[in-house]
Design a protein around this motif. Structure first.
Motif, short mmCIF file in Angstrom:
data_model
loop_
_atom_site.label_atom_id
_atom_site.label_comp_id
_atom_site.label_asym_id
_atom_site.label_seq_id
_atom_site.Cartn_x
_atom_site.Cartn_y
_atom_site.Cartn_z
N ILE A 1 0.84 -1.19 0.00
CA ILE A 1 0.00 0.00 0.00
C ILE A 1 0.88 1.25 0.00
CG2 ILE A 1 -1.63 1.30 1.40
CD1 ILE A 1 -2.97 -1.35 2.12
N TRP A 2 1.97 1.20 0.77
CA TRP A 2 2.88 2.34 0.83
C TRP A 2 3.48 2.64 -0.55
CZ3 TRP A 2 4.08 6.58 3.05
CH2 TRP A 2 5.33 7.16 2.90
N ASN A 3 3.88 1.62 -1.30
CA ASN A 3 4.46 1.84 -2.61
C ASN A 3 3.44 2.36 -3.62
OD1 ASN A 3 7.09 1.19 -1.96
ND2 ASN A 3 6.78 -0.98 -2.32
N PHE B 1 -0.87 -6.08 -9.27
CA PHE B 1 -1.82 -7.11 -8.87
C PHE B 1 -1.24 -7.90 -7.72
CE2 PHE B 1 -3.07 -7.24 -13.60
CZ PHE B 1 -3.99 -6.23 -13.42
N GLY B 2 -2.05 -8.09 -6.71
CA GLY B 2 -1.66 -8.88 -5.56
C GLY B 2 -2.91 -9.52 -4.99
N THR B 3 -3.18 -9.24 -3.75
CA THR B 3 -4.41 -9.74 -3.15
C THR B 3 -5.60 -8.96 -3.70
OG1 THR B 3 -4.32 -8.17 -1.32
CG2 THR B 3 -3.21 -10.29 -0.99
N HIS C 1 -7.86 -3.75 -5.52
CA HIS C 1 -8.92 -2.74 -5.43
C HIS C 1 -8.36 -1.41 -4.93
CE1 HIS C 1 -12.80 -4.35 -6.57
NE2 HIS C 1 -12.37 -5.53 -6.15
N PHE C 2 -7.45 -1.45 -3.96
CA PHE C 2 -6.82 -0.23 -3.46
C PHE C 2 -6.05 0.47 -4.58
CE2 PHE C 2 -3.26 2.09 -1.58
CZ PHE C 2 -3.93 2.92 -0.72
N GLN D 1 -4.15 -13.23 -12.93
CA GLN D 1 -5.41 -13.38 -13.65
C GLN D 1 -6.57 -12.76 -12.87
OE1 GLN D 1 -5.92 -14.69 -16.95
NE2 GLN D 1 -7.72 -13.46 -16.46
N ALA D 2 -6.57 -12.92 -11.55
CA ALA D 2 -7.61 -12.30 -10.72
C ALA D 2 -7.53 -10.77 -10.83
CB ALA D 2 -7.46 -12.74 -9.27
#
Length: 110
Positions: A1-3, A27-29, A34-35, A64-65
């Motif tokens: 989030i910081w980056n 892309f991550g969680t 969304h953030f 992919q998500a």
């Protein structure tokens, strides 16, 4: 989030200087993706990277998500894809591909 925050702040400062900025969407969680989409303008160009997304099954699934979320939540005019396109489902996103200029090679730090 910081980056993501730092990237958006730098982008804003560059825009204030008159430069055009294309935001990146990591892309991550589910929550992180969304953030990363918060505050991005609709119908604009964004950039994503496939570097590292093909190595492990969990990385492929997360990428992919992220594409699924991107196609549903942000109506883009196009997506710049850095790295190999591979077999990901880009849905109906208009993609512009450019390959890595320098091959990615991870090295162990001593």
């Amino acid at each position: 989030i910081w980056n993501i925050y730092r990237s958006r702040m730098l982008g804003k400062k560059l825009q204030n200087c008159g430069m055009k900025v294309i935001p990146t969407v990591p892309f991550g969680t589910y929550e992180l993706t969304h953030f990363a989409l918060l505050g991005l303008p609709q119908n604009s160009l964004v950039c994503i990277s496939t570097v590292g997304a093909r190595k492990r099954h969990c990385s492929r699934m997360a990428f992919q998500a992220g594409l699924d979320i991107l196609s549903r939540c942000l109506h883009t005019s196009g997506v710049l894809v850095y790295g190999e396109l591979d077999t990901f489902d880009y849905h109906d996103l208009k993609t512009y591909h450019y390959e890595q200029s320098i091959p990615y090679k991870s090295e162990k730090v001593r």
